[in-house]
Design a protein around this motif. Structure first.
Motif, PDB file in Angstrom:
ATOM      1  N   GLU A 389       0.555  -0.771   0.214  1.00  0.00           N
ATOM      2  CA  GLU A 389      -0.116  -0.102  -0.231  1.00  0.00           C
ATOM      3  C   GLU A 389       1.229   0.890   0.308  1.00  0.00           C
ATOM      4  O   GLU A 389       2.266   1.386   0.195  1.00  0.00           O
ATOM      5  CB  GLU A 389      -0.749  -0.040   1.323  1.00  0.00           C
ATOM      6  N   MET A 395      -2.089  -1.443  -2.804  1.00  0.00           N
ATOM      7  CA  MET A 395      -1.436  -2.339  -4.626  1.00  0.00           C
ATOM      8  C   MET A 395      -2.329  -3.112  -4.855  1.00  0.00           C
ATOM      9  O   MET A 395      -2.047  -4.361  -4.029  1.00  0.00           O
ATOM     10  CB  MET A 395       0.410  -2.058  -3.913  1.00  0.00           C
ATOM     11  N   ARG A 400       2.350  -2.569  -9.298  1.00  0.00           N
ATOM     12  CA  ARG A 400       1.669  -1.368  -8.942  1.00  0.00           C
ATOM     13  C   ARG A 400       2.454  -0.264  -8.456  1.00  0.00           C
ATOM     14  O   ARG A 400       2.098   0.796  -8.827  1.00  0.00           O
ATOM     15  CB  ARG A 400       0.325  -1.664  -8.383  1.00  0.00           C
ATOM     16  N   TRP A 401       3.123  -0.257  -7.866  1.00  0.00           N
ATOM     17  CA  TRP A 401       3.827   0.307  -7.084  1.00  0.00           C
ATOM     18  C   TRP A 401       4.794   1.328  -7.583  1.00  0.00           C
ATOM     19  O   TRP A 401       5.369   2.629  -7.266  1.00  0.00           O
ATOM     20  CB  TRP A 401       4.253   0.518  -5.514  1.00  0.00           C
ATOM     21  N   GLN A 403       4.163   2.062 -10.668  1.00  0.00           N
ATOM     22  CA  GLN A 403       3.230   2.413 -12.176  1.00  0.00           C
ATOM     23  C   GLN A 403       4.103   3.861 -12.442  1.00  0.00           C
ATOM     24  O   GLN A 403       4.375   4.026 -13.920  1.00  0.00           O
ATOM     25  CB  GLN A 403       2.115   2.790 -12.078  1.00  0.00           C
TER      26      GLN A 403
END
Length: 462
Positions: A389, A395, A400-401, A403
């Motif tokens: 997160e 996430m 995703r962290w 991106q």
């Protein structure tokens, strides 16, 4: 000393390859047990003999007698290429990768490998073969990845230049987290390998890392240039000769958090905005740029094409039930996603990629360089797998962290990470300087101007 300074001293006779090798091995002995950046190190006797031989022969090029360690995703003849996977531990390369052969031809002495995550997946360097690489600025934190070993080795002075590779920020994130420079070149400038598919998976590229942009330029010029066995290679003028003189005034576009699409840990925005202000103080025109493309559509295209590429590269391992047991969860997740895609899924992703490219080229009619942070978080605990997160926002994948690196990666834009300073806890952060295709030299000139104003790798050593 930087790599070019070392090279000039050896050419002038004031430094020998033996002295440089002794100093490099001394730094490795002093620091590597703490950070675990260099793996598969060759024996001291063999390396000293090679340095003595270098001193006794005519110079091959600017890297003559220079110790270098190669990222453990590329092949260096006679050294293991584990790719961080137990499936390949101890596998010795019989030939050099294309760019490694170019480094040797210019005189580099390959001393070992630099650590990387398993198959380079994830921006955190740890694997079951060689363990984790620790951040030199806080040994309890990650060095980033996947070129984490290279970045940490540079920060500690074990080597003066290094190679890295970058699909999803693997040159930019570790450079930012280790207070050094890392460059993702324009796609096609540095060739890959003439094997397997050479048409479909245009996402990753190798590139240079260093403690100053002039060294980046010199190493890029050595690594770059078409390989006749491969399509899509690009020719371009050498960048190092273009590094002299004052950088012209540039139009800089600050993309911020992409209209709220990219969550940033506390302090990332403040550090980045302060650095952007320093760029303006150098005489450049800086302006905020609104989101130029839908971040969600871009992300969907990215994860589709990435999974498609990973499944293409690792699918054979997955199909073998015994070897599948040796794959880490992130690899299995990527492969399963990739195998589940339809041709239409890939086509839609390619259409989105094409739309973003067209939008980006329109944007580059108005700005010369775009700027984003190099990572959305600070270096995290080395024992963590990945952030789950950011400021309370969950996430939804292992990557995703990161991106924030996708806008450049998806369409093959050149990017230079420049050190941007340090947060309140003493950890480094970086900025992505993003240019138009083929704008590598322009980015390097701007990065050199930044370096001359800040000298972060020299001012704040680990």
């Amino acid at each position: 000393m930087g790599a070019l300074a070392q090279s000039e001293a050896m050419a002038a006779g004031s430094l020998s390859a033996v002295e440089l090798m002794e100093a490099s091995l001394g730094r490795i002995e002093a620091a590597n047990r703490q950070v675990n950046a260099i793996v598969s190190l060759r024996s001291k006797d063999a390396l000293m003999a090679e340095a003595q031989a270098a001193d006794a022969m005519p110079r091959k090029g600017w890297l003559h007698g220079m110790p270098m360690a190669i990222k453990d995703l590329a092949d260096a003849e006679g050294l293991p290429t584990s790719m961080g996977s137990p499936l390949f531990a101890g596998q010795v390369a019989q030939t050099d990768s294309v760019f490694v052969g170019r480094l040797r031809a210019t005189g580099a002495i390959i001393i070992g490998k630099t650590n990387t995550p398993e198959f380079g997946l994830g921006s955190h360097t740890f694997n079951p073969v060689h363990g984790a690489t620790c951040n030199p600025y806080d040994l309890a934190k990650s060095a980033g990845g996947s070129s984490g070993g290279a970045a940490a080795a540079l920060a500690c002075g074990m080597v003066s230049v290094a190679d890295g590779s970058d699909m999803m920020g693997s040159l930019r994130n570790p450079a930012g987290w280790n207070n050094v420079y890392g460059m993702r070149p324009s796609w096609g400038r540095v060739p890959g390998e003439p094997e397997g598919d050479m048409y479909l998976h245009q996402l990753s590229t190798s590139g240079p890392m260093a403690r100053c942009p002039r060294d980046l330029a010199a190493l890029l010029d050595t690594m770059a240039g078409p390989d006749r066995r491969q399509p899509f290679g690009t020719s371009a003028d050498a960048t190092l000769p273009q590094m002299g003189g004052q950088a012209a005034t540039m139009r800089i576009g600050w993309l911020g958090d992409w209209g709220g699409a990219f969550p940033y840990a506390d302090g990332i925005s403040a550090l980045s905005e302060a650095a952007v202000g320093q760029i303006a103080d150098l005489g450049h025109e800086v302006a905020d740029v609104p989101p130029p493309f839908d971040a969600g559509r871009m992300w969907d295209a990215w994860i589709t094409l990435r999974s498609f590429a990973v499944a293409g590269g690792l699918g054979a391992l997955f199909e073998d039930p015994e070897k599948r047991q040796g794959l880490k969860p992130a690899a299995i997740w990527e492969i399963e996603r990739g195998l589940g895609l339809s041709a239409r899924d890939v086509q839609r992703a390619s259409e989105a990629r094409s739309d973003w490219y067209r939008a980006a080229m329109d944007l580059f009619d108005r700005v010369d360089v775009l700027v984003l942070p190099s990572a959305q978080v600070w270096p995290f605990a080395v024992e963590e797998v990945h952030p789950t997160e950011i400021v309370g926002q969950a996430m939804d994948s292992y990557h995703r962290w990161m991106q924030v690196v996708v806008p450049a990666s998806l369409i093959g834009l050149p990017v230079v990470n420049v050190p941007a300073g340090f947060g309140n806890d003493g950890l480094p952060g970086g900025l992505q300087l993003i240019g138009r295709p083929g704008g590598d030299a322009q980015l390097l000139r701007l990065a050199q101007q930044w370096h001359e104003a800040t000298h972060w790798p020299q001012v704040r050593r680990p």
